[in-house]
Design a protein around this motif. Structure first.
Motif, PDB file in Angstrom:
ATOM      1  N   ALA A 239       7.498 115.842 -36.171  1.00  0.00           N
ATOM      2  CA  ALA A 239       6.281 115.916 -35.356  1.00  0.00           C
ATOM      3  C   ALA A 239       5.360 114.735 -35.648  1.00  0.00           C
ATOM      4  N   ALA A 240       5.266 114.341 -36.916  1.00  0.00           N
ATOM      5  CA  ALA A 240       4.419 113.203 -37.281  1.00  0.00           C
ATOM      6  C   ALA A 240       4.932 111.915 -36.658  1.00  0.00           C
ATOM      7  N   ILE A 241       6.239 111.775 -36.536  1.00  0.00           N
ATOM      8  CA  ILE A 241       6.806 110.587 -35.876  1.00  0.00           C
ATOM      9  C   ILE A 241       6.350 110.528 -34.426  1.00  0.00           C
ATOM     10  N   HIS A 242       6.386 111.657 -33.754  1.00  0.00           N
ATOM     11  CA  HIS A 242       5.964 111.659 -32.351  1.00  0.00           C
ATOM     12  C   HIS A 242       4.454 111.450 -32.215  1.00  0.00           C
ATOM     13  N   ASP A 243       3.693 111.809 -33.226  1.00  0.00           N
ATOM     14  CA  ASP A 243       2.265 111.491 -33.204  1.00  0.00           C
ATOM     15  C   ASP A 243       2.022 109.985 -33.145  1.00  0.00           C
ATOM     16  N   LEU A 244       2.988 109.207 -33.629  1.00  0.00           N
ATOM     17  CA  LEU A 244       2.842 107.754 -33.659  1.00  0.00           C
ATOM     18  C   LEU A 244       3.196 107.086 -32.329  1.00  0.00           C
TER      19      LEU A 244
ATOM     20  N   ALA B  64      -4.945 106.672 -39.842  1.00  0.00           N
ATOM     21  CA  ALA B  64      -4.575 108.029 -40.256  1.00  0.00           C
ATOM     22  C   ALA B  64      -5.757 108.776 -40.854  1.00  0.00           C
ATOM     23  N   TYR B  65      -6.703 108.050 -41.425  1.00  0.00           N
ATOM     24  CA  TYR B  65      -7.904 108.604 -42.047  1.00  0.00           C
ATOM     25  C   TYR B  65      -7.549 109.373 -43.316  1.00  0.00           C
ATOM     26  N   TRP B  66      -6.749 110.467 -43.184  1.00  0.00           N
ATOM     27  CA  TRP B  66      -6.226 111.136 -44.379  1.00  0.00           C
ATOM     28  C   TRP B  66      -4.995 110.346 -44.808  1.00  0.00           C
TER      29      TRP B  66
ATOM     30  N   HIS C  81       0.022  98.467 -40.263  1.00  0.00           N
ATOM     31  CA  HIS C  81      -1.387  98.407 -40.640  1.00  0.00           C
ATOM     32  C   HIS C  81      -2.221  99.400 -39.835  1.00  0.00           C
ATOM     33  N   ASP C  82      -2.052  99.379 -38.525  1.00  0.00           N
ATOM     34  CA  ASP C  82      -2.907 100.209 -37.665  1.00  0.00           C
ATOM     35  C   ASP C  82      -2.661 101.695 -37.889  1.00  0.00           C
ATOM     36  N   CYS C  83      -1.395 102.081 -38.030  1.00  0.00           N
ATOM     37  CA  CYS C  83      -1.089 103.504 -38.227  1.00  0.00           C
ATOM     38  C   CYS C  83      -1.649 104.011 -39.544  1.00  0.00           C
ATOM     39  N   TYR C  84      -1.527 103.206 -40.590  1.00  0.00           N
ATOM     40  CA  TYR C  84      -2.036 103.636 -41.898  1.00  0.00           C
ATOM     41  C   TYR C  84      -3.558 103.683 -41.886  1.00  0.00           C
TER      42      TYR C  84
END
Length: 391
Positions: free
Chosen positions: A46-51, A74-76, A68-71
């Motif tokens: 599910a986390a992969i599809h969030d990306l 992510a905030y958390w 860079h942008d995904c990390y």
């Protein structure tokens, strides 16, 4: 070239479920990654599809921007789910870039420093329970000329271990040592089981044997404790498979927690993050020995690292696997003189069959470490998935 689709596949493989990610593009080139996160497989899928927000319509070649942008967004930050999702996608993007340029991924990281990497095997012992059964299984390791074998002889212990159980564990080490002789390295797995006094007691008992390392003697979130154990025993320590990026590794390095580090390419953000960790370990004269018990895509990607990381010491692999591994992928792995030959195909050097993956759907599995059946991690029909040459 633009990304058009993100697919995930959960494929049961007895011990756990492999998590594969496929990135498709409008050029017809696709890439494969692996994000196998034991016992949280649907969550990481599910986390992969969030990306997908960062992927669909974007240029797959801009790998650093994606990471860079995904990390950042992510905030958390960090943690196994996000970093495993990033790892699977990032590996697939490198696979696409290598295929587009017609070169193995190691060429994109500066080229090779070796043609083959030393191997130690895991899972060789299944389903042994007694010291004599472990010793009998160890003979196969020696016959196949693997350079090392790893196992956990500590039953279902947690935090502490009884005198009888500890003596049995040491007898297991003794009998395996006698079975393999001087030809095979011994690596003892702790699975993060013990408290400090117990880990020290075990480490001191292991000093009797010429073991290569004692792995994860403490739970992975006690870095100060790892440092204390390292100061109180005279056997090498290995750890780090449950640290997920360079930020988490910073304190680990500063405390000098172990002699070898073991980040996992499926969890530690992918090829680039692993390359950073290898470089930091090299600067500190620490051996780089990635954790690698998962599936064929993770193995293929880790072999690309093995080709180009100077301080890469030894690679883990399972001695056998499910018989359908040969059906779901086209890997062509060659063992020669105890080493795995680095493949030369473009990208990470592997392709998967979607229809075959779907024939082995997700099956919930649970952790075996504290149930007493830890050694039942290979199916009864497990087979070798590589060719051995030169024995």
């Amino acid at each position: 070239m633009k990304i058009t689709k993100v697919k995930t596949f959960l494929c049961n493989c007895f011990r756990t479920n492999w998590v594969f990610v496929k990135i498709e593009t409008d050029s017809g080139i696709h890439g494969w990654g692996e994000a196998t996160l034991e016992y949280k497989e649907p969550t990481v899928a599910a986390a992969i599809h969030d990306l997908e927000y960062y992927l669909i319509g974007s240029d797959p070649g801009n790998i650093e921007k994606f990471r860079h942008d995904c990390y950042r967004d992510a905030y958390w930050r960090g943690g196994p789910v996000l970093m495993s999702a990033l790892a699977g996608v990032e590996t697939a993007l490198w696979d696409i870039k290598g295929k587009a340029l017609g070169v193995p991924v190691y060429e994109l990281f500066g080229g090779k420093v070796r043609d083959a990497v030393p191997i130690y095997v895991n899972g060789w012992f299944a389903p042994a329970k007694t010291p004599d059964e472990f010793a009998e299984k160890a003979l196969e390791v020696r016959r196949n000329r693997f350079l090392g074998c790893k196992w956990d002889p500590f039953g279902k212990a947690w935090q502490e271990i009884g005198k009888r159980e500890l003596n049995s564990a040491m007898e297991c080490v003794r009998k395996v040592s006698e079975a393999v002789g001087d030809d095979v390295l011994l690596l003892i797995e702790g699975h993060g089981r013990f408290n400090i006094p117990t880990a020290v007691k075990i480490g001191q008992r292991l000093e009797e044997f010429d073991i290569y390392w004692f792995e994860e003697p403490l739970p992975p979130d006690d870095l100060n404790g790892m440092r204390e154990v390292k100061e109180r025993v005279r056997v090498p320590l290995a750890a780090g498979e449950r640290l997920y990026n360079r930020y988490e590794y910073r304190q680990f390095f500063d405390l000098n927690c172990s002699d070898y580090i073991q980040p996992d390419i499926s969890h530690a953000g992918g090829l680039t993050e692993m390359r950073f960790l290898g470089a930091e370990a090299e600067a500190r004269h620490i051996g780089f020995c990635p954790h690698n018990p998962s599936g064929p895509v993770a193995n293929a990607a880790t072999l690309q690292l093995a080709a180009c990381v100077p301080n890469f010491v030894i690679l883990e692999m399972m001695m056998t696997d499910v018989p359908f591994r040969a059906d779901i992928c086209d890997e062509d792995l060659v063992m020669r003189d105890g080493k795995m030959v680095i493949p030369e195909r473009p990208g990470i050097g592997i392709d998967l069959d979607e229809k075959e993956l779907l024939r082995h759907p997700f099956v919930p599995t649970q952790l075996r470490h504290y149930r007493g059946d830890l050694t039942n991690i290979r199916p009864p029909d497990a087979v070798k998935y590589y060719r051995i040459e030169g024995n």
